[in-house]
Scaffold this motif. Structure first.
Motif, PDB file in Angstrom:
ATOM      1  N   LEU A  73      13.820 -46.924  25.400  1.00  0.00           N
ATOM      2  CA  LEU A  73      12.239 -47.920  25.192  1.00  0.00           C
ATOM      3  C   LEU A  73      11.404 -46.920  26.583  1.00  0.00           C
ATOM      4  CD1 LEU A  73      12.676 -50.857  24.218  1.00  0.00           C
ATOM      5  CD2 LEU A  73      11.654 -49.522  22.971  1.00  0.00           C
ATOM      6  N   LYS A  74      12.154 -46.919  27.378  1.00  0.00           N
ATOM      7  CA  LYS A  74      11.994 -46.176  29.002  1.00  0.00           C
ATOM      8  C   LYS A  74      11.697 -44.745  28.745  1.00  0.00           C
ATOM      9  CE  LYS A  74      12.358 -49.270  32.055  1.00  0.00           C
ATOM     10  NZ  LYS A  74      11.191 -50.156  32.660  1.00  0.00           N
ATOM     11  N   LEU A  75      12.923 -44.281  28.037  1.00  0.00           N
ATOM     12  CA  LEU A  75      12.797 -41.968  27.501  1.00  0.00           C
ATOM     13  C   LEU A  75      11.807 -42.873  26.787  1.00  0.00           C
ATOM     14  CD1 LEU A  75      13.701 -39.731  27.351  1.00  0.00           C
ATOM     15  CD2 LEU A  75      14.891 -40.380  25.751  1.00  0.00           C
ATOM     16  N   LYS A  76      11.147 -43.502  25.557  1.00  0.00           N
ATOM     17  CA  LYS A  76      10.368 -43.872  24.531  1.00  0.00           C
ATOM     18  C   LYS A  76       8.239 -43.035  25.797  1.00  0.00           C
ATOM     19  CE  LYS A  76       7.330 -45.513  20.800  1.00  0.00           C
ATOM     20  NZ  LYS A  76       7.223 -44.298  20.055  1.00  0.00           N
ATOM     21  N   SER A  77       8.228 -44.471  27.027  1.00  0.00           N
ATOM     22  CA  SER A  77       7.529 -44.025  27.710  1.00  0.00           C
ATOM     23  C   SER A  77       6.876 -42.790  28.323  1.00  0.00           C
ATOM     24  CB  SER A  77       7.897 -45.311  28.791  1.00  0.00           C
ATOM     25  OG  SER A  77       8.402 -45.302  28.858  1.00  0.00           O
ATOM     26  N   GLN A  78       8.287 -42.230  28.851  1.00  0.00           N
ATOM     27  CA  GLN A  78       8.641 -41.176  29.431  1.00  0.00           C
ATOM     28  C   GLN A  78       7.576 -40.187  28.776  1.00  0.00           C
ATOM     29  OE1 GLN A  78      12.871 -40.965  31.307  1.00  0.00           O
ATOM     30  NE2 GLN A  78      11.212 -39.890  32.527  1.00  0.00           N
ATOM     31  N   ASN A 198       7.001 -50.147  31.046  1.00  0.00           N
ATOM     32  CA  ASN A 198       6.702 -51.135  30.442  1.00  0.00           C
ATOM     33  C   ASN A 198       5.615 -51.001  29.154  1.00  0.00           C
ATOM     34  OD1 ASN A 198       9.613 -51.911  30.916  1.00  0.00           O
ATOM     35  ND2 ASN A 198       8.284 -52.309  32.599  1.00  0.00           N
ATOM     36  N   TYR A 199       4.862 -50.379  30.020  1.00  0.00           N
ATOM     37  CA  TYR A 199       3.449 -50.901  29.128  1.00  0.00           C
ATOM     38  C   TYR A 199       1.994 -49.496  29.274  1.00  0.00           C
ATOM     39  CZ  TYR A 199       2.022 -54.530  32.132  1.00  0.00           C
ATOM     40  OH  TYR A 199       2.325 -54.397  34.072  1.00  0.00           O
ATOM     41  N   PHE A 200       1.341 -49.211  28.639  1.00  0.00           N
ATOM     42  CA  PHE A 200       0.398 -47.115  29.542  1.00  0.00           C
ATOM     43  C   PHE A 200      -0.318 -47.790  30.524  1.00  0.00           C
ATOM     44  CE2 PHE A 200      -3.757 -46.258  29.341  1.00  0.00           C
ATOM     45  CZ  PHE A 200      -3.628 -44.731  28.977  1.00  0.00           C
ATOM     46  N   ASP A 201      -1.038 -49.198  30.657  1.00  0.00           N
ATOM     47  CA  ASP A 201      -1.058 -49.179  32.159  1.00  0.00           C
ATOM     48  C   ASP A 201      -0.270 -50.109  33.577  1.00  0.00           C
ATOM     49  OD1 ASP A 201      -1.700 -51.681  30.856  1.00  0.00           O
ATOM     50  OD2 ASP A 201      -3.438 -51.364  31.235  1.00  0.00           O
ATOM     51  N   GLU A 202       0.869 -49.833  33.586  1.00  0.00           N
ATOM     52  CA  GLU A 202       1.486 -50.397  34.081  1.00  0.00           C
ATOM     53  C   GLU A 202       1.508 -49.325  35.840  1.00  0.00           C
ATOM     54  OE1 GLU A 202       6.322 -51.932  34.815  1.00  0.00           O
ATOM     55  OE2 GLU A 202       5.519 -49.916  33.402  1.00  0.00           O
ATOM     56  N   ILE A 203       1.757 -48.435  35.392  1.00  0.00           N
ATOM     57  CA  ILE A 203       1.273 -47.317  36.318  1.00  0.00           C
ATOM     58  C   ILE A 203       0.408 -46.354  35.801  1.00  0.00           C
ATOM     59  CG2 ILE A 203       3.941 -47.447  36.688  1.00  0.00           C
ATOM     60  CD1 ILE A 203       4.498 -44.468  35.596  1.00  0.00           C
ATOM     61  N   THR A 207      -0.124 -38.451  37.884  1.00  0.00           N
ATOM     62  CA  THR A 207       1.272 -38.086  38.243  1.00  0.00           C
ATOM     63  C   THR A 207       2.050 -37.805  36.744  1.00  0.00           C
ATOM     64  OG1 THR A 207       0.824 -37.937  40.527  1.00  0.00           O
ATOM     65  CG2 THR A 207       3.200 -36.885  39.414  1.00  0.00           C
ATOM     66  N   MET A 208       2.658 -36.020  36.646  1.00  0.00           N
ATOM     67  CA  MET A 208       3.398 -36.456  35.656  1.00  0.00           C
ATOM     68  C   MET A 208       4.763 -35.219  36.094  1.00  0.00           C
ATOM     69  SD  MET A 208       1.873 -34.033  32.052  1.00  0.00           S
ATOM     70  CE  MET A 208       0.877 -36.204  31.846  1.00  0.00           C
ATOM     71  N   SER A 209       5.876 -34.885  35.843  1.00  0.00           N
ATOM     72  CA  SER A 209       7.263 -34.458  36.131  1.00  0.00           C
ATOM     73  C   SER A 209       6.795 -33.264  34.493  1.00  0.00           C
ATOM     74  CB  SER A 209       8.057 -34.115  36.152  1.00  0.00           C
ATOM     75  OG  SER A 209       8.761 -35.432  34.919  1.00  0.00           O
ATOM     76  N   LEU A 210       7.910 -32.300  34.371  1.00  0.00           N
ATOM     77  CA  LEU A 210       7.376 -30.715  33.809  1.00  0.00           C
ATOM     78  C   LEU A 210       9.513 -30.485  33.914  1.00  0.00           C
ATOM     79  CD1 LEU A 210       4.458 -28.809  34.400  1.00  0.00           C
ATOM     80  CD2 LEU A 210       4.617 -30.206  32.451  1.00  0.00           C
ATOM     81  N   GLU A 211       9.231 -30.900  32.437  1.00  0.00           N
ATOM     82  CA  GLU A 211      11.128 -30.414  31.797  1.00  0.00           C
ATOM     83  C   GLU A 211      11.706 -29.050  31.250  1.00  0.00           C
ATOM     84  OE1 GLU A 211      14.210 -31.578  32.364  1.00  0.00           O
ATOM     85  OE2 GLU A 211      14.144 -33.957  32.885  1.00  0.00           O
TER      86      GLU A 211
END
Length: 231
Positions: A73-78, A198-203, A207-211
């Protein structure tokens, strides 16, 4: 453990899903395996109103199943910016974010035959190949990698195909303990990721990272909105 079924999706409806582990029955193992691959779709559903003993929630079976469910579920959020961008593609073109192998690789004749490699895996967008484990075994057979690109293991970064191979190849015996969903990345991939949340506006999402899995020239068009309006 009963077999799990999943769609080799051709567009018709852009966003498809199903109840995690069905509505009735199931087991801790089938719940985890079903949730894993559904976290690589745009939508995911749990049905707790009808299911009992236990209900169909990620915490229902306790550990170690809760920790594994949380991981995916964390991966899905990422992956939200990646999948959301392909949802915009679906709006503009009708091409679903979740794609049958033959849809993404129409020039590969192997994918027009019924096989594990054509029917029991799918593409999440252009770059990520998902090969769910759908039997009790802790390995996955029949994973098919289309030619014309190199394919890497999402988790380890290991190259899974021969460098420069032009033809597709199949692989048996991929090690897939319960906490591992076989997940692979096509060379040239650019995958934007948020921090786990954990939910959309938690953070904040400024900023995002790129694979990045470089090969030749490739690009990714990121689609963002304000998270509030329907524009």
């Amino acid at each position: 453990m009963p077999s799990l079924a999943f769609p080799a999706h051709f567009p018709g409806q852009a966003h498809v899903s199903g109840d995690v582990d069905g509505i009735f029955g199931g087991s801790p193992e089938t719940y985890v395996r079903d949730l894993q691959w559904k976290c690589l779709t745009t939508t995911i559903m749990t049905m707790s109103g009808w299911a009992v003993n236990p209900d169909k929630q990620p915490w229902s079976y306790g550990e170690p199943y809760l920790t594994i469910a949380r991981q995916y579920l964390k991966l899905k959020s990422q992956l939200t910016p990646y999948m959301y961008s392909y949802s915009r593609v679906a709006t503009d073109s009708g091409v679903s974010p979740i794609r049958a192998m033959a849809l993404e690789f129409p020039n590969d004749p192997f994918l027009y035959e019924n096989s594990t490699g054509s029917a029991q895996q799918f593409m999440a967008g252009e770059w990520v190949l998902v090969a769910p484990v759908y039997t009790p075994e802790l390995t996955r057979d029949g994973i098919y990698f289309p030619g014309g690109a190199e394919w890497f293991d999402w988790w380890s970064g290991e190259l899974m195909t021969k460098p420069g191979a032009t033809n597709g190849s199949s692989m048996d015996g991929y090690d897939a303990p319960l906490d591992i969903l076989p997940l692979f990345v096509r060379s040239g991939a650019i995958v934007p990721l948020w921090a786990p949340n954990n939910y959309f506006d938690e953070i904040a999402h400024d900023t995002m990272s790129l694979e990045i899995w470089p090969q030749g020239d490739s690009s990714f068009e990121l689609y963002e909105d304000d998270g509030v309006t329907r524009a």
